[in-house]
Design an enzyme around this catalytic site. Structure first.
Site, mmCIF file in Angstrom:
data_model
loop_
_atom_site.group_PDB
_atom_site.id
_atom_site.type_symbol
_atom_site.label_atom_id
_atom_site.label_comp_id
_atom_site.label_asym_id
_atom_site.label_seq_id
_atom_site.Cartn_x
_atom_site.Cartn_y
_atom_site.Cartn_z
ATOM 1 N N CYS A 93 1.771 -1.065 -10.117
ATOM 2 C CA CYS A 93 1.314 -0.731 -8.755
ATOM 3 C C CYS A 93 2.463 -0.390 -7.816
ATOM 4 O O CYS A 93 2.270 0.330 -6.836
ATOM 5 C CB CYS A 93 0.482 -1.867 -8.180
ATOM 6 S SG CYS A 93 -0.993 -2.195 -9.131
ATOM 7 N N HIS B 226 0.057 -0.710 -0.340
ATOM 8 C CA HIS B 226 -0.655 -0.600 -1.618
ATOM 9 C C HIS B 226 -2.079 -1.091 -1.394
ATOM 10 O O HIS B 226 -2.302 -2.137 -0.782
ATOM 11 C CB HIS B 226 0.060 -1.448 -2.665
ATOM 12 C CG HIS B 226 -0.694 -1.547 -3.952
ATOM 13 N ND1 HIS B 226 -1.246 -0.448 -4.558
ATOM 14 C CD2 HIS B 226 -1.009 -2.610 -4.735
ATOM 15 C CE1 HIS B 226 -1.862 -0.825 -5.671
ATOM 16 N NE2 HIS B 226 -1.742 -2.134 -5.799
ATOM 17 N N ASN C 223 -8.331 -0.037 -6.167
ATOM 18 C CA ASN C 223 -6.904 -0.110 -6.468
ATOM 19 C C ASN C 223 -6.552 0.957 -7.504
ATOM 20 O O ASN C 223 -6.939 0.838 -8.665
ATOM 21 C CB ASN C 223 -6.578 -1.515 -6.992
ATOM 22 C CG ASN C 223 -5.100 -1.696 -7.290
ATOM 23 O OD1 ASN C 223 -4.334 -0.738 -7.314
ATOM 24 N ND2 ASN C 223 -4.698 -2.933 -7.527
#
Ligand code: ACO
EC number: 2.3.1.180
Length: 321
Positions: free
Chosen positions: A114, A248, A278
């Site tokens: 990520c 994020h 996500n």
């Protein structure tokens, strides 16, 4: 005059198919209420078989090139941040290079899950400032749906597919435009809190995402607030001077808690987790592109990017757009 990496264009691409929480609840034991309350997620895009990390990355790259007013031939460096490459090798960056028709240049992937996009931006920033290239394409692209265990409701509801791209260009400037600071971290001792249970050198399979959600949540808030503080200290500004934070997009509660720790109001936080879920390395450039295109982020704004992911890895970047 200072040589800096300047943001000259952004782009993004999402798979055709969008899946709501209610649609997900038809195949997994979950509910719209649970997902919205715990994560803020309402939709995610899921790649069809013909949509891959490289094709999505190439589509985002083309948009970013157009926004920068450049051709593929102008690009000297392509970095793709991904944990879900089309193949173990060649690198997705070389596939993107071929798909967009870029001639011989530097092209490689970065694997930091990520936070991969933050790692890739930091590497591109260094390479541009040392003259390795004049223009770089930095892409975050993921097809996480391919590594989800669709029987595991604790993980499969959280992720989506997509790609975001930026063009960074080396330019001599006499103001504070461009990337002003980047900071990266990794702590491998936490590897088993968020990982994929397979790989070429262990099981010979691709594997599935496994996560200790609560632990990840706890570390995320602490690490992100801390790294944001570090980049702001490095440039001698305080968090209240940030125009926009592009975090994020893992979980609205993580984003809210981090912003609160820094005293940043919600109006200055770009939020896309409700629409995209996500998307791992793609989430920051996707959100950045959205906020640039809808006019929220304007030229001259001070923007902070941050992410944390498996490893653990985490990082932040601050730039004047
Ligand atoms: N639908 C319905 N119920 C569920 C689901 C689901 N999808 N998933 C779990 N549950 C249940 C659990 O079984 C548990 O039930 P029980 O109490 O009967 O045992 C209950 O919900 C609570 O489960 P917890 O795991 O304790 O829930 P929590 O409040 O911690 O929320 C979550 C889970 C959303 C995963 C949270 O821990 C989180 O957001 N962690 C961060 C993880 C993350 O964002 N990871 C992304 C990658 S890392 C990164 O990008 C930063």
């Amino acid at each position: 005059m200072t040589l800096r990496a300047i943001l000259t264009g952004t782009g993004s691409a999402l798979p055709r198919t969008r899946v709501s929480n209610a649609e997900l609840a038809d195949r997994v034991d979950t509910s719209d209420e649970w997902i919205v309350e715990r994560t803020g997620i309402r939709f995610r895009h899921i790649a069809e078989p013909d949509e891959t990390t490289a094709t999505l990355g190439a589509a985002a790259a083309k948009e970013a090139l157009a926004a920068a007013g450049l051709e593929a031939a102008d690009i000297g460096l392509i970095i793709v941040a991904t944990a879900t490459p089309d193949n173990t090798f060649p690198a997705s960056a070389t596939k993107v290079q071929a798909l967009i028709g870029a001639p011989d240049c530097i092209a490689f992937d970065v694997a930091a899950v990520c936070s991969g996009f933050l790692y890739a931006v930091s590497v591109a920033d260094s390479m541009l400032r040392t003259g390795a290239a004049r223009h770089a394409l930095v892409i975050g692209s993921e097809t996480f749906s391919r590594i989800l265990d669709w029987e595991d409701r604790t993980t499969c509801v959280l992720f989506g597919d997509g790609a975001g791209a930026v063009v960074l260009s080396a330019k001599h400037v006499d103001d504070d435009q461009g990337i002003l600071a980047t900071r990266l971290h990794a702590e491998g001792k936490y590897g088993d809190m968020l990982y994929v249970d397979g790989g070429p050198s262990t099981t010979g399979t691709v594997g599935h995402v496994r996560m200790q959600g609560r632990e990840v949540f706890r570390h995320a808030v602490t690490n992100l607030a801390s790294v944001l503080g570090e980049v702001m200290t490095e440039i001698g500004l305080s968090p209240d001077q940030i125009d926009w934070i592009v975090p994020h997009q893992a979980n609205k509660r993580i984003i809210d808690a981090t912003a609160k720790k820094l005293g940043l109001p919600a109006e200055r936080v770009v939020l896309t987790v409700d629409q995209h879920a996500n998307t791992s390395a793609a989430s920051v450039p996707l959100a950045l592109d959205l906020a640039m295109r809808d006019g929220r982020i304007k030229r001259g704004d001070l923007v902070v990017l941050e992410a944390m992911g498996g490893g653990f890895t985490w990082g932040a970047a601050v730039l004047r757009v």
